[in-house]
Design a protein around this motif. Structure first.
Motif, PDB file in Angstrom:
ATOM      1  N   GLN A 236       7.479   1.439   0.209  1.00 43.55           N
ATOM      2  CA  GLN A 236       7.143   2.356  -0.881  1.00 43.55           C
ATOM      3  C   GLN A 236       7.930   2.062  -2.154  1.00 43.55           C
ATOM      4  O   GLN A 236       7.711   2.721  -3.172  1.00 43.55           O
ATOM      5  CB  GLN A 236       7.424   3.799  -0.432  1.00 43.55           C
ATOM      6  CG  GLN A 236       6.572   4.263   0.741  1.00 43.55           C
ATOM      7  CD  GLN A 236       5.099   4.321   0.386  1.00 43.55           C
ATOM      8  OE1 GLN A 236       4.728   4.808  -0.682  1.00 43.55           O
ATOM      9  NE2 GLN A 236       4.253   3.812   1.265  1.00 43.55           N
ATOM     10  N   HIS A 331      -2.235  -1.496  -5.594  1.00 42.55           N
ATOM     11  CA  HIS A 331      -2.505  -1.072  -6.971  1.00 42.55           C
ATOM     12  C   HIS A 331      -1.321  -1.481  -7.835  1.00 42.55           C
ATOM     13  O   HIS A 331      -0.224  -1.771  -7.331  1.00 42.55           O
ATOM     14  CB  HIS A 331      -2.717   0.440  -7.037  1.00 42.55           C
ATOM     15  CG  HIS A 331      -1.450   1.225  -6.870  1.00 42.55           C
ATOM     16  ND1 HIS A 331      -0.744   1.739  -7.925  1.00 42.55           N
ATOM     17  CD2 HIS A 331      -0.747   1.563  -5.757  1.00 42.55           C
ATOM     18  CE1 HIS A 331       0.326   2.369  -7.482  1.00 42.55           C
ATOM     19  NE2 HIS A 331       0.348   2.278  -6.164  1.00 42.55           N
ATOM     20  N   ASP A 333       1.481  -0.542 -10.663  1.00 36.47           N
ATOM     21  CA  ASP A 333       2.145   0.629 -11.225  1.00 36.47           C
ATOM     22  C   ASP A 333       2.181   0.535 -12.743  1.00 36.47           C
ATOM     23  O   ASP A 333       1.589  -0.366 -13.345  1.00 36.47           O
ATOM     24  CB  ASP A 333       3.552   0.798 -10.642  1.00 36.47           C
ATOM     25  CG  ASP A 333       4.464  -0.405 -10.935  1.00 36.47           C
ATOM     26  OD1 ASP A 333       4.150  -1.181 -11.862  1.00 36.47           O
ATOM     27  OD2 ASP A 333       5.484  -0.549 -10.246  1.00 36.47           O
ATOM     28  N   GLN A 339       1.992  -2.529  -5.928  1.00 37.94           N
ATOM     29  CA  GLN A 339       2.559  -1.589  -4.968  1.00 37.94           C
ATOM     30  C   GLN A 339       1.496  -1.267  -3.922  1.00 37.94           C
ATOM     31  O   GLN A 339       0.305  -1.419  -4.153  1.00 37.94           O
ATOM     32  CB  GLN A 339       3.003  -0.285  -5.664  1.00 37.94           C
ATOM     33  CG  GLN A 339       3.938  -0.474  -6.840  1.00 37.94           C
ATOM     34  CD  GLN A 339       5.302  -1.006  -6.436  1.00 37.94           C
ATOM     35  OE1 GLN A 339       5.641  -1.030  -5.251  1.00 37.94           O
ATOM     36  NE2 GLN A 339       6.079  -1.441  -7.403  1.00 37.94           N
ATOM     37  N   GLN A 341      -0.486   1.485  -1.658  1.00 37.45           N
ATOM     38  CA  GLN A 341      -0.877   2.896  -1.667  1.00 37.45           C
ATOM     39  C   GLN A 341      -1.514   3.217  -0.324  1.00 37.45           C
ATOM     40  O   GLN A 341      -2.432   2.554   0.123  1.00 37.45           O
ATOM     41  CB  GLN A 341      -1.858   3.185  -2.795  1.00 37.45           C
ATOM     42  CG  GLN A 341      -2.312   4.636  -2.840  1.00 37.45           C
ATOM     43  CD  GLN A 341      -3.231   4.910  -4.020  1.00 37.45           C
ATOM     44  OE1 GLN A 341      -3.336   4.097  -4.926  1.00 37.45           O
ATOM     45  NE2 GLN A 341      -3.886   6.064  -3.997  1.00 37.45           N
ATOM     46  N   THR A 343      -3.472   5.945   2.096  1.00 41.26           N
ATOM     47  CA  THR A 343      -4.352   7.115   2.060  1.00 41.26           C
ATOM     48  C   THR A 343      -4.675   7.531   3.490  1.00 41.26           C
ATOM     49  O   THR A 343      -5.178   6.727   4.286  1.00 41.26           O
ATOM     50  CB  THR A 343      -5.657   6.799   1.315  1.00 41.26           C
ATOM     51  OG1 THR A 343      -5.349   6.330  -0.004  1.00 41.26           O
ATOM     52  CG2 THR A 343      -6.528   8.049   1.220  1.00 41.26           C
TER      53      THR A 343
END
Length: 385
Positions: A236, A331, A333, A339, A341, A343
């Motif tokens: 992260q 995606h 930043d 980075q 992501q 979901t």
């Protein structure tokens, strides 16, 4: 140096029948005996033991100093706190090699906000500690203090940790910021999502202390030890914990004396004892910061209605455990850096086959996992036990 052995036993004891029950935990703690002050050393050793008991119970350790401010006697400590620990009994105390060792029994109430995934262990990558200013190690020839500190920190963390699996990296990571590619390579090569970096920022000598001015001996001087530590989630790309620890002690050896940090002689000095206490506190802080972090399994193979996970019994996974699938997408930043992501999907899987390092899990409803890709992840949502 004699390291305190952690002994834990659990006895379920009903303290308030029909309302709430507490568990007794037994743990051993240790503290340096300074200037013959047994009261202060006993209190510090008791605090060390209470922290260990709290860690193994899954409760918070952030209020240990307040918890141990109760009425302390040779036999027991009755606590004024209304928190998780209500009573601590000192059941044994010994003095050895400049240390006070105590064994306590702590009455700990269940933490209603306890981590839901405490059973699963996280892989923690440890970058070897580095000395920032190696010229400061000249007196005493302490050039191996970084390696010795790394080893003792790992040993202290293994004593206090119930939530992590430790892996020492072969070389220190010196970059302040890791690129997306570097972070991905670390995870692929070493299987860890969490990274600990540390440096020894100050090993310098201070001014003369005491009255040792004899012609055959150098004057005693204060020597410092500053540890800078950072725990991060490299997946992260965020810092979970960052702390600077400082201590000092009298350095009463001559400037020409060579003493290896890998010897018992070094760890029996006041300076070595002070370092050991800092490393013990740092290890417990890291355990506290890491234990409630999520455990994610990477999906390494998709076969119609089942997937292969890179998580197994070694991390605490059981047959029947249920997990949610998380889609992983890349995606950029606000700084234009790649980075990950994650979901959360509506798909649920259940562990059906298990090895030490891997697990097969199939769709709860036997649905095809058509949208699931290698590289997606899964996280525990319920336990089989």
């Amino acid at each position: 140096m004699r390291l305190s052995a952690l002994r834990l036993s659990l006895l379920a004891v009903s303290v308030l029948p029909a309302l709430v029950s507490a568990d007794w935990y037994e743990a051993a703690g240790q503290a340096v005996l300074r200037a013959g002050d047994k009261v202060a050393a006993r209190k510090a050793a008791t605090e060390d033991a209470v922290r260990k008991a709290l860690l193994y119970s899954g409760a918070s350790i952030r209020t240990v100093q307040q918890v141990t401010d109760g009425l302390l006697t040779q036999e027991s400590m009755f606590l004024h706190s209304q928190g998780e620990v209500q009573n601590v009994q000192i059941i044994s105390e010994t003095e050895e090699n400049g240390y006070i060792n105590v064994t306590i029994r702590a009455d700990i109430y269940p933490d209603q906000n306890q981590c839901t995934n405490l059973r699963l262990k996280k892989q923690l990558l440890i970058s070897p500690f580095v000395i920032e200013n190696r010229e400061q190690a000249l007196v005493g020839q302490l050039y191996e203090l970084d390696q010795a500190s790394t080893n003792l920190f790992i040993q202290k963390l293994e004593e206090s940790s119930s939530s992590s699996l430790l892996k020492l990296l072969p070389h220190p990571i010196r970059q302040q910021e890791l690129s997306y590619a570097d972070r991905g390579a670390l995870q692929r090569n070493y299987g860890g999502r969490y990274l600990l970096k540390a440096s020894l920022a100050d090993l310098s000598l201070g001014e003369r202390v005491g009255t040792n001015w004899t012609f055959w001996s150098d004057p005693d001087r204060e020597r410092f030890y500053q540890l800078q530590l950072e725990l991060s989630d490299i997946q992260q790309h965020k810092i979970l914990f960052s702390q600077t620890y400082q201590t000092s002690a009298v350095w009463d050896l001559r400037e020409t004396t060579v003493i290896s940090p890998k010897t018992q002689r070094f760890w029996h000095t006041d300076y070595g004892k002070s370092i050991a206490r800092v490393l013990n506190a740092a290890a417990q802080d890291v355990e506290e910061a890491l234990r409630c972090e999520a455990v994610l399994a990477d999906i390494t193979l998709v076969d119609q209605h089942k997937v292969l996970l890179n998580l197994g019994s070694k991390q605490g996974l059981n047959i029947g455990d249920e997990l949610s699938i998380l889609y992983r997408r890349q995606h950029k930043d606000s700084f234009g850096q790649l980075q990950d992501q994650l979901t959360v999907s509506e798909l649920k899987i259940k562990v059906t086959e298990l090895t030490h390092n891997n697990a097969w899990a199939q769709s709860v409803n036997m649905d095809l996992l058509a949208n699931v890709q290698v590289g997606d992840a899964a996280t525990l949502v319920s336990n089989s036990k």
